[in-house]
Design a protein around this motif. Structure first.
Motif, PDB file in Angstrom:
ATOM      1  N   ARG A  52      14.938 -66.175 -19.815  1.00  0.00           N
ATOM      2  CA  ARG A  52      13.990 -66.367 -18.713  1.00  0.00           C
ATOM      3  C   ARG A  52      12.731 -65.512 -18.934  1.00  0.00           C
ATOM      4  NH1 ARG A  52      16.090 -65.453 -12.750  1.00  0.00           N
ATOM      5  NH2 ARG A  52      15.995 -63.285 -13.457  1.00  0.00           N
ATOM      6  N   LYS A 149       8.819 -65.219 -13.083  1.00  0.00           N
ATOM      7  CA  LYS A 149       9.242 -63.957 -12.473  1.00  0.00           C
ATOM      8  C   LYS A 149       8.155 -62.895 -12.651  1.00  0.00           C
ATOM      9  CE  LYS A 149      13.470 -61.202 -12.112  1.00  0.00           C
ATOM     10  NZ  LYS A 149      13.596 -61.259 -10.660  1.00  0.00           N
ATOM     11  N   GLU A 181      14.092 -70.004  -0.725  1.00  0.00           N
ATOM     12  CA  GLU A 181      15.044 -69.002  -1.211  1.00  0.00           C
ATOM     13  C   GLU A 181      14.914 -67.750  -0.366  1.00  0.00           C
ATOM     14  OE1 GLU A 181      14.041 -67.948  -5.304  1.00  0.00           O
ATOM     15  OE2 GLU A 181      11.914 -68.173  -4.861  1.00  0.00           O
ATOM     16  N   ILE A 209      19.501 -66.539 -12.576  1.00  0.00           N
ATOM     17  CA  ILE A 209      20.531 -66.469 -13.618  1.00  0.00           C
ATOM     18  C   ILE A 209      21.908 -66.454 -12.930  1.00  0.00           C
ATOM     19  CG2 ILE A 209      21.390 -65.055 -15.541  1.00  0.00           C
ATOM     20  CD1 ILE A 209      18.558 -66.389 -15.951  1.00  0.00           C
ATOM     21  N   THR A 210      21.980 -65.778 -11.794  1.00  0.00           N
ATOM     22  CA  THR A 210      23.241 -65.735 -11.039  1.00  0.00           C
ATOM     23  C   THR A 210      23.523 -67.100 -10.419  1.00  0.00           C
ATOM     24  OG1 THR A 210      22.455 -63.529 -10.466  1.00  0.00           O
ATOM     25  CG2 THR A 210      24.534 -64.233  -9.470  1.00  0.00           C
ATOM     26  N   ALA A 246      21.114 -61.077  -9.360  1.00  0.00           N
ATOM     27  CA  ALA A 246      21.741 -60.248 -10.396  1.00  0.00           C
ATOM     28  C   ALA A 246      22.276 -58.944  -9.820  1.00  0.00           C
ATOM     29  CB  ALA A 246      20.728 -59.949 -11.494  1.00  0.00           C
TER      30      ALA A 246
HETATM   31  N1  PMP Z   1      14.796 -65.593  -6.188  1.00  0.00           N
HETATM   32  C1  PMP Z   1      13.962 -64.541  -6.182  1.00  0.00           C
HETATM   33  C2  PMP Z   1      12.647 -64.668  -5.482  1.00  0.00           C
HETATM   34  C3  PMP Z   1      14.323 -63.347  -6.811  1.00  0.00           C
HETATM   35  O1  PMP Z   1      13.483 -62.287  -6.808  1.00  0.00           O
HETATM   36  C4  PMP Z   1      15.596 -63.239  -7.431  1.00  0.00           C
HETATM   37  C5  PMP Z   1      16.045 -61.954  -8.049  1.00  0.00           C
HETATM   38  N2  PMP Z   1      15.451 -61.710  -9.271  1.00  0.00           N
HETATM   39  C6  PMP Z   1      16.433 -64.370  -7.414  1.00  0.00           C
HETATM   40  C7  PMP Z   1      15.997 -65.532  -6.796  1.00  0.00           C
HETATM   41  C8  PMP Z   1      17.770 -64.352  -8.085  1.00  0.00           C
HETATM   42  O2  PMP Z   1      17.653 -64.390  -9.486  1.00  0.00           O
HETATM   43  P1  PMP Z   1      18.740 -63.737 -10.416  1.00  0.00           P
HETATM   44  O3  PMP Z   1      20.052 -64.330 -10.039  1.00  0.00           O
HETATM   45  O4  PMP Z   1      18.328 -64.106 -11.779  1.00  0.00           O
HETATM   46  O5  PMP Z   1      18.689 -62.258 -10.157  1.00  0.00           O
END
Ligand code: PMP
Length: 286
Positions: A52, A149, A181, A209-210, A246
């Motif tokens: 990512r 991100k 989200e 990723i989660t 994560a």
């Molecule tokens: N959405 C947003 C806006 C986030 O900041 C995050 C955390 N990084 C996630 C979703 C979840 O992503 P991940 O599972 O990769 O941490």
């Protein structure tokens, strides 16, 4: 404890680490980041996070050649130097520091800035996981490339603070009447048939990723998944709700805008998903 952090090729004590005031992450939020969790001193889904990172850099045209092996070694060295058993490693790459503040990107000889640091946190034993979260909704006023991100996190930070003022633990963001989200996590509901509903991947959400791992866990539990948008009203009537990220893995959501979800206590599906996610990812950590 004084941490050892990584800045542009050097491991340094945190109080000696520095980046330029002209760094574009500081002046323009012109940078991207990743957060990788650590359990038992090992990295969870390292390759997913690095893939990512590469995508985020490419989308913004930041010319940082990702060397996966070198980055893995830096992560591991930081774990060793900081005796990190459980917590996160934060990685940030910015477009670098030009000679002056200028909206135009600097020339190709300006090197990106890379910073990594550790953060110790109890991830498995978590009061939030046991208690469940209360969330409050806010309009999603972020820019429309939430799939990248970036370190442009001001709106997420604002709504998290606004949510806290309302007595909630987190914010869910709403675009055109549908939840995108959470402020820093992906959002899910479970309907009366135990179907898991979460917004489909697009530029409107971060491709968690989660999220990917949890949808695999759901398939292993023979739970149906519908990738589609849902409203706050639909979520308030859901049997369960939860978030993933994560650093939280899975946290149940027990209240949305003051309305109790189900019985107002963490639901069995969120609990089970959390357990099998932790088990599987602990075993696969590197
Ligand atoms: N959405 C947003 C806006 C986030 O900041 C995050 C955390 N990084 C996630 C979703 C979840 O992503 P991940 O599972 O990769 O941490």
């Amino acid at each position: 404890m004084m941490r050892t952090v990584y800045v542009n090729g050097n491991y340094v004590p945190e109080n000696e680490a520095s980046v330029s005031i002209f760094d574009r992450a500081f002046l323009f939020a012109d940078g991207v980041y990743e957060v990788t969790s650590v359990l038992d001193g090992k990295l969870i889904d390292f390759h997913g996070h690095i893939a990512r990172l590469e995508r985020s850099l490419k989308e913004l045209g930041i010319n940082y050649p990702v060397d996966k092996d070198a980055l893995l070694e830096i992560h591991r060295e930081l774990i060793r130097k900081n005796d990190l058993v459980e917590g996160m490693i934060y990685l940030q790459v910015s477009r670098g520091a030009a000679a002056d503040r200028d909206f135009m990107f600097p020339s190709a000889d300006v090197k990106p800035t890379i910073v990594l640091f550790t953060q110790s946190k109890s991830l498995v034993k978590s009061p939030a996981a046991e208690r469940g979260l209360k969330v409050a909704s806010f309009p999603d006023q972020r820019w429309r490339r939430c799939d990248i991100k970036t370190v442009q996190l001001l709106y997420s930070s604002l709504v998290k603070n606004e949510a806290a003022k309302k007595g909630a633990d987190d914010a869910w963001l709403v675009l055109d009447g549908k939840v995108t989200e959470g402020s820093s996590n992906n959002a899910y509901i479970v309907d009366e048939n135990n179907t898991i509903i979460t917004r489909e991947l697009s530029n409107d959400i971060l491709h968690g990723i989660t999220r990917k791992a949890i949808l695999q866990c759901a398939a292993e539990l023979d739970l149906k998944v519908e990738e589609r948008a849902f409203s706050i009203a639909e979520a308030q009537k859901a049997k369960e709700a939860f978030i993933t990220s994560a650093s939280s893995f899975v946290y149940p959501v027990i209240e949305i805008d003051g309305a109790k979800i189900g019985d107002g206590v963490p639901g069995p599906i969120a609990k089970r998903l959390r357990e099998i996610y932790i088990e599987a990812n602990r075993a696969a950590a590197i």
